[in-house]
Design an enzyme around this catalytic site. Structure first.
Site, short mmCIF file in Angstrom:
data_model
loop_
_atom_site.label_atom_id
_atom_site.label_comp_id
_atom_site.label_asym_id
_atom_site.label_seq_id
_atom_site.Cartn_x
_atom_site.Cartn_y
_atom_site.Cartn_z
N GLY A 20 0.83 -1.20 0.00
CA GLY A 20 0.00 0.00 0.00
C GLY A 20 0.86 1.25 0.00
O GLY A 20 2.03 1.24 -0.37
N PHE A 21 0.27 2.37 0.45
CA PHE A 21 0.98 3.65 0.46
C PHE A 21 2.29 3.56 1.24
O PHE A 21 3.35 3.96 0.76
CB PHE A 21 0.10 4.74 1.07
CG PHE A 21 -1.07 5.14 0.22
CD1 PHE A 21 -0.90 5.77 -1.00
CD2 PHE A 21 -2.37 4.87 0.64
CE1 PHE A 21 -1.97 6.15 -1.78
CE2 PHE A 21 -3.46 5.24 -0.14
CZ PHE A 21 -3.26 5.88 -1.34
N GLY A 22 2.23 3.05 2.47
CA GLY A 22 3.39 3.01 3.32
C GLY A 22 4.45 2.04 2.83
O GLY A 22 5.64 2.35 2.82
N GLU A 174 -18.73 10.58 0.52
CA GLU A 174 -18.43 10.52 -0.91
C GLU A 174 -19.28 9.47 -1.62
O GLU A 174 -19.77 9.69 -2.73
CB GLU A 174 -16.94 10.24 -1.11
CG GLU A 174 -16.07 11.42 -0.70
CD GLU A 174 -14.59 11.12 -0.72
OE1 GLU A 174 -13.79 12.08 -0.67
OE2 GLU A 174 -14.22 9.93 -0.78
N ASP A 307 -1.71 2.35 8.71
CA ASP A 307 -2.92 2.07 9.50
C ASP A 307 -2.71 1.02 10.57
O ASP A 307 -3.38 1.03 11.60
CB ASP A 307 -4.05 1.63 8.57
CG ASP A 307 -4.54 2.74 7.66
OD1 ASP A 307 -4.07 3.87 7.81
OD2 ASP A 307 -5.38 2.46 6.78
N GLN A 320 -1.18 9.93 4.01
CA GLN A 320 0.03 10.69 4.32
C GLN A 320 0.82 10.15 5.52
O GLN A 320 2.05 10.04 5.45
CB GLN A 320 -0.31 12.17 4.51
CG GLN A 320 -0.32 12.97 3.22
CD GLN A 320 1.01 12.90 2.49
OE1 GLN A 320 2.08 13.01 3.07
NE2 GLN A 320 0.94 12.71 1.18
#
Length: 460
Positions: A20-22, A174, A307, A320
């Site tokens: 993922g992002f991290g 959303e 997370d 972030q």
């Protein structure tokens, strides 16, 4: 236990669990380090979760928001990918056990595996509600939506159709806004036989407002924007039970059953149950406890980011913090390998802000060093930032085209759909021999008229 197929290494081996992002931030920051890296993920692709709801509401293809993890080798040769699920960690031998009788040894381990949906023990939620955390989740919601609409169109409207979204955070707002815009803008063209007034989008939130982390003025703006789109917004409302045909809710001590064709669960996350078998300290929500450098407490050369981690000062579970945490851990690993006894300064999260969109030309944004934004300007920034953050130019271009056709060209009502089950009418339809004969005659007349038109065109 069979050993991994990895070649014999002379360089330190860094294993990153989670693409993922991290995880990707840590891998990329180690691009020029004198290490070998193994990236492990249960999927062969990275999912851009902030746009999952756009797949669920038929605005984007699933391929627009997914990126093949093996493609990272195109620009980084010191990494290889292994598809697998970590079942156990032996910290004394520094060995990971994966499904399929595979083991991987490490010198440094980075846990960036993310979290999963938390149903908070709500009866029936895990069985009947649709989470929105994975690509497959979004596709199930999308296909269920169109199955409901097709059945509604065939069988008439002797009852209402309701879509329930649980959770008033960014994902819930959303998703509800996108469903409402689809109903308001697209359905009058694509489903003219349906009565829009009989299709409801309901957003449920336990708190007295939506978008809790945002400024009060932005929360109020989001509330008004949802109501403007005819979202049935129910605040201070708890979900007591989810059933196969709806949800039981409670407001001011009174319970009510809301019949629904779709229930989307867009609230709450928790650690994967398998983390309990990794022999790591866990805190609130099952998150792995770390120190000021994102090191897992009492575990040598093991880090946790994103997370799944929780430090002395808990961070929001957003992209972030994961990205910044991944970069910081890479610096710490480089310092450890240098053997100079110096570590970087403790990790300090730089809050760059957060944003959420309600629909076309409507969003809220709290961005560092900028005034609080709402409306069209916030929406433009939201679109630009999300496209820029996607992995891969092809994904950025495809998303820009698909969202552009949706938001810029009002005449486009082309939904991105999949397969829907065959719908059987509840009402018996009888066609008499005379009606059949008349229908066949009309077909023959249309064909003859078409031939005459072609002949006339060719003479001209």
């Amino acid at each position: 236990m069979a050993s991994s197929s990895a070649p014999v290494r002379n360089r330190p081996h860094v294993v990153v669990v989670g693409g993922g992002f991290g995880g990707l931030a840590a891998v990329r920051k180690l691009k020029r380090a004198d290490v070998d890296i193994t990236l492990i993920d249960r999927h062969t692709y990275n999912t851009f979760q902030p746009l999952l709801y756009q797949v669920a509401t038929a605005s984007l293809n699933p391929g627009d928001i997914t990126w093949f993890l093996r493609a990272i080798r195109a620009k980084q040769r010191n990494v290889r990918f292994v598809k697998g699920i970590v079942t156990h960690i032996d910290h004394s031998s520094k060995t990971l056990s994966l499904h399929g009788d595979v083991s991987v040894t490490y010198d440094h381990l980075v846990l960036a595996n993310g979290v999963t949906t938390n149903y908070f023990g709500t009866p029936g939620a895990e069985e009947f509600a649709h989470p929105l955390y994975k690509r497959s989740d979004a596709l199930r919601v999308r296909d269920r939506l169109f199955a409901n609409l097709e059945e509604f169109a065939i069988n008439g409207q002797d009852s209402d159709l309701r879509i329930v979204v649980v959770g008033g955070g960014a994902t819930g707002v959303e998703t509800a806004g996108a469903f409402a815009e689809f109903r308001n803008t697209d359905m009058p063209t694509t489903y003219p036989e349906l009565d829009r007034a009989r299709i409801h989008v309901t957003l449920l939130e336990m708190a007295p407002h939506v978008l809790g982390p945002f400024d009060a003025k932005l929360r109020d703006y989001a509330k008004r924007s949802l109501e403007k789109r005819d979202v049935d917004l129910r605040l201070d409302t708890a979900v007591k039970e989810v059933r196969d045909n709806g949800v039981l809710v409670e407001h001011d001590g009174e319970q009510e059953f809301l019949e629904a064709g779709i229930v989307v669960w867009a609230t709450g996350v928790t650690a994967h149950p398998t983390v309990m078998d990794w022999d790591v300290p866990q805190g609130r929500g099952g998150r792995i406890e770390v120190d000021e450098h994102q090191r897992v407490k009492d575990r040598d050369a093991v880090f946790a980011i994103g997370d799944i981690s929780i430090g002395p000062d808990p961070l929001p579970q957003l992209a972030q913090p994961a990205i910044q945490g991944g970069k910081h851990v890479a610096k710490v690993i480089k310092a450890d390998l240098a053997g100079q006894g110096k570590s970087p300064k403790p990790f300090k999260y730089s809050d760059k802000g957060t944003m959420a969109t309600i629909g076309k030309a409507s969003a809220v944004a709290e961005i560092a060093f900028m005034p609080k934004l709402k409306g069209f300007l916030a929406w433009i920034i939201w679109v630009a930032l999300h496209i820029a953050t996607l992995l891969g130019n092809r994904n950025r271009f495809a998303t820009m085209i698909n969202l552009g056709s949706k938001y810029l060209f009002s005449g486009s009502h082309n939904a991105i759909v999949g397969e829907t089950p065959y719908v059987v009418s509840k009402h018996k339809v009888t066609i008499t021999p005379l009606e059949k004969q008349q229908a066949e005659r009309r077909v023959l007349e249309r064909r003859a008229a078409s031939r005459r038109e072609k002949q006339s065109s060719s003479k001209d």
